[in-house]
Design an enzyme around this catalytic site. Sequence first.
Site, PDB file in Angstrom:
ATOM      1  N   GLY A 330      14.748  23.294 -38.282  1.00 37.56           N
ATOM      2  CA  GLY A 330      13.485  22.474 -37.034  1.00 37.56           C
ATOM      3  C   GLY A 330      12.600  23.475 -37.718  1.00 37.56           C
ATOM      4  CB  SER A 331      10.907  25.247 -34.535  1.00 37.83           C
ATOM      5  OG  SER A 331      10.222  23.866 -33.828  1.00 37.83           O
ATOM      6  CB  THR A 332      13.870  28.428 -37.589  1.00 41.75           C
ATOM      7  OG1 THR A 332      15.312  28.062 -38.011  1.00 41.75           O
ATOM      8  CG2 THR A 332      15.078  28.398 -35.941  1.00 41.75           C
ATOM      9  CB  VAL A 333      10.708  26.110 -41.570  1.00 41.14           C
ATOM     10  CG1 VAL A 333      12.261  26.173 -42.090  1.00 41.14           C
ATOM     11  CG2 VAL A 333      10.223  25.334 -40.943  1.00 41.14           C
TER      12      VAL A 333
END
Length: 653
Positions: A330-333
Amino acid sequence: MRRWRARPVRNAAAEGEQFRRRALLAAAGVALALLALALGYGRLQIQQHEEYATRSEENRIRLDPIVPARGLVYDRNGVLLADNAPAYRLDIVPERVEDMPQLLAALRERVALSEDELRRFDNARKGTRRFKPIALKLRLSEQEIARLAVDRHRFPGVEVVPYLTRRYPFGELTAHIVGYVGRIDQDDVDAMESRGESRFAALPHIGKTGLERYYESRLRGDVGYQEVETNVENRPLRVLRRHDAKPGADLHLSIDIALQKAMVDAFEGQHGAAIAIDPMSGEILAMVSLPSYDPNLFVGGISFDDYRRLNEDVARPLFNRNVLGGFPPGSTVKPFMALAGLEEGLITPDTTIFSSGTYRLPGHERGYMDWRPGGHGTVNLRESLAQSVNTYYFDLAMKLGIDRISADFDRMGFGRPTGIDLAGEASGVLPSREWKQRRFKQAWYPGETVISGIGQGYWVTTPLQLAQGTAMLAGDGQLRRPHLVRATQAGFGAARVPEPQPPAVPVVDDPAHLAAVRDGLVATMHGPTGTAARAAAGAHYLMAGKTGTAQRVSRRGDERLDPNKLPYHLRHQALFVGYAPAEAPTIALALVVEHGGSGSTAAAPVARRIFDAWIGPPPAAPATLPAEAPAATPAPTPAEPAVLPSATPEPRT
């Protein structure tokens, strides 16, 4: 008239010659037989003397193995995580028992015997000589020992034998780190023989999972033996010589058991995984996978019912989510995407983009949605991280292209094992043209590049990979191997030997790029529009982080999904990566809350509780000033970072 026949005259000389010939032949035969016998004896006594002497000695001398003490396992502060505890087992010598069924029935009145234990005992009797003791029950309680001691005379052939067994004092708390030992089975014996280690088949246990398996060769030590003289029935008569066993080496881990417990408590009963790493060394400070299990169940042989319960549990307590689990990041990349764009020279910290709420590729009708209806307006790099603006990273992904994305993320440690000292680590999936062609025999499409920018699509990462990458961001921009063992110690009183680690691998070329990403991560936690600002409110230290929400179901067209209205098993995975204190990090963290629904509301609060446990409360102000010191004017207290009363929800990417 009777006719007389003349009788031949005896030829004494001819008969004598015939006798001599026969005597010579007989003598030659006897001589040849004696010669063959002499040659045979000579071959036995000279040529094959060593072989038959060894066989004879083996028939008389038996080598009994001496089991070494298994190495202990400590945490970073010297707390025992795995030790060898004294225990008592119940042995039976079959030849001294007249009626085995009657004996077992009498024993069951005094000792709790399960059907599994009775079945193992019956199987062991089939392949063991009657004069050898067979274990019936591996662990006796103090009450059972006392009851047997009172009626000892009623049970001939029954022996209570002391021995050392493996014990895990913290049980479920360290199960997925330390692992467990179990009885050696035939597969283990075959593997040992293939490696030329057949002597270790005499050990009662072998490491099955975790550090017990990875460091088995160090923990087990070296088997000793004693030479026992036996009679023709192989019964022991006396001990001739003894060669002591060499104890196994102790392991000193980087784990802090207090943080480990705090990490479990931070989840408050939710399922998931978390890893905390020292950013400057790669040492793992704590690592949990929830739910967990009690490794002590496996040491003496787990019962069929217990194993079935663990194996059939849909929550998979035996599964180590940190090392084997795969989650869309998800948005952790996004912090890593931002770093890749800066390093490639495609963006700067001041690069802006306008977010209208929907991103479309030229010539395509499908819209890729931002999590906020209507968009975020014009945002730069800092705000793109703070508000987790999907449009910014849709556009950046297209600028980078999938080839550069896969190459840059490979340098950051994604898509391959980290090298942690645990067996069976998963690689995850780093999307690329080559991977898709190899996996699906299909070409790569631009839309797949778009969603790769926000950690969706084919992305699969392990929490361990996210933790390693976060430690790189928190540290000096170098990739370090995550590891659990700090040092080994070969016995009591010996010096601790640091465990060698591979050198760190530089990832970031320009420290200014790292500083720009860090600024955005601090804004995520403490900025007025940060997606995790509510979780960081009231902290006496600065933290940096990024929340993420990974969808488990796909939307149709331009519809928006409300994760709170989905069934529990379809709710989004909630993720968080971050570090603290932001100005001088001592801990980097990656975690996932399964079915949490939202990274900001489910994962970020868990991270806050873990950070608080590691950093501790604020230092207390002195109660009074020294009498001789003049009263000082107190310095102004720094203003608390502004936080909106209703922090923006986590983007549902």
